[in-house]
Enzyme design. Structure first.
Site, mmCIF file in Angstrom:
data_model
loop_
_atom_site.group_PDB
_atom_site.id
_atom_site.type_symbol
_atom_site.label_atom_id
_atom_site.label_comp_id
_atom_site.label_asym_id
_atom_site.label_seq_id
_atom_site.Cartn_x
_atom_site.Cartn_y
_atom_site.Cartn_z
ATOM 1 N N GLY A 90 54.323 -8.035 -16.526
ATOM 2 C CA GLY A 90 53.948 -8.144 -17.935
ATOM 3 C C GLY A 90 55.041 -8.652 -18.853
ATOM 4 C CG ASN B 251 54.243 -14.685 -20.127
ATOM 5 O OD1 ASN B 251 54.678 -15.496 -20.947
ATOM 6 N ND2 ASN B 251 54.345 -14.847 -18.816
ATOM 7 N NE ARG C 186 35.661 -13.822 -7.762
ATOM 8 C CZ ARG C 186 36.944 -13.492 -7.620
ATOM 9 N NH1 ARG C 186 37.630 -13.060 -8.636
ATOM 10 N NH2 ARG C 186 37.539 -13.614 -6.459
ATOM 11 N NE ARG D 55 40.653 -9.991 -8.116
ATOM 12 C CZ ARG D 55 40.747 -10.197 -6.819
ATOM 13 N NH1 ARG D 55 41.928 -10.399 -6.279
ATOM 14 N NH2 ARG D 55 39.675 -10.195 -6.051
ATOM 15 C CG LEU E 139 38.109 -13.719 -15.911
ATOM 16 C CD1 LEU E 139 38.646 -14.031 -17.297
ATOM 17 C CD2 LEU E 139 37.875 -12.246 -15.733
ATOM 18 C CG HIS F 258 48.725 -22.374 -14.747
ATOM 19 N ND1 HIS F 258 48.294 -21.561 -13.729
ATOM 20 C CD2 HIS F 258 49.160 -23.514 -14.155
ATOM 21 C CE1 HIS F 258 48.451 -22.178 -12.578
ATOM 22 N NE2 HIS F 258 48.973 -23.373 -12.801
ATOM 23 N N GLY G 283 36.199 -23.134 -15.166
ATOM 24 C CA GLY G 283 37.019 -23.749 -14.116
ATOM 25 C C GLY G 283 38.439 -23.189 -14.138
ATOM 26 C CG ASP H 126 44.883 -22.378 -13.345
ATOM 27 O OD1 ASP H 126 44.907 -21.383 -14.100
ATOM 28 O OD2 ASP H 126 45.253 -22.341 -12.168
#
Ligand code: GRF
Length: 182
Positions: free
Chosen positions: A16, A18, A69, A79, A81, A97, A131, A133
């Site tokens: 953590g 960030n 999921r 995770r 999503l 990212h 999608g 990233d």
């Protein structure tokens, strides 16, 4: 300014750092967002303790307890999503990212960059879309790739920039200066 601050929850999976950069930035009286909760998909995410130590509400759910999921995403885990989840939060959910997207999606981005022999690498804050990233970029920062770099040394150099641009990007979104309705 308190009434107009955007309420932000942070979803983490690990140490953590960030998250900590966002918490620190949000302490400034004129920062346009407040961090109201931190959520992890596993109990040992180190950032949970950091956040709790700052008086921020924390919660976790072990994603392995959920068979699909869909159930997992609806419970708010971070995770990959589902499209239902990302569509509901379109324009209000952002991610960092550690690469110069669209280059080097997925995992092991620093090793990918070294294997590709690129001269520059970096990080991207982007809106989240179904999608992985792939959503529109809000901010990017570049760092040089230096002779002798390993994935670890490169990751360290990129992380400094992550901690700089993530609070900036969140502020842009919270102020409505960056938006995505897609
Ligand atoms: C960061 O490099 C982030 O870009 C990537 O995973 C790392 C998380 O680090 N998605 P931290 O938990 O923020 O320290």
């Amino acid at each position: 300014m308190t009434e107009s601050k955007k309420r932000v929850a942070i979803l983490i999976s690990g140490r953590g750092s960030n998250m900590t950069a966002l918490i620190e930035a949000a302490k400034a009286p004129d920062y346009p967002a407040e961090i109201v909760g931190v959520f992890a998909n596993k109990p040992d995410a180190g950032g949970l303790q950091t956040a709790a130590g700052q008086g921020i509400a924390t919660a976790w759910r072990w994603h392995k307890d959920y068979p699909s999921r869909t159930g997992f995403a609806l419970a708010g885990f971070m995770r990959i999503l589902t499209p239902e989840f990302t569509d509901k939060w379109r324009g209000r959910m952002i991610n960092i990212h550690p690469s110069l997207l669209p280059l080097h999606k997925g995992l092991h981005t620093h090793a990918q960059a070294l294997a590709d022999g690129v001269k520059e690498h970096g990080c991207t804050v982007h809106f989240v879309t179904p999608g992985m990233d792939e959503g529109p970029t809000i901010l990017q920062a570049r760092v040089p790739v230096l002779p002798g770099d390993t994935p670890e040394t490169l990751a360290e150099r990129v992380l400094v920039e992550e901690h700089r641009i993530y609070p900036e990007a969140l502020a842009l979104v919270a102020r409505g200066e960056a938006s995505f309705s897609g």
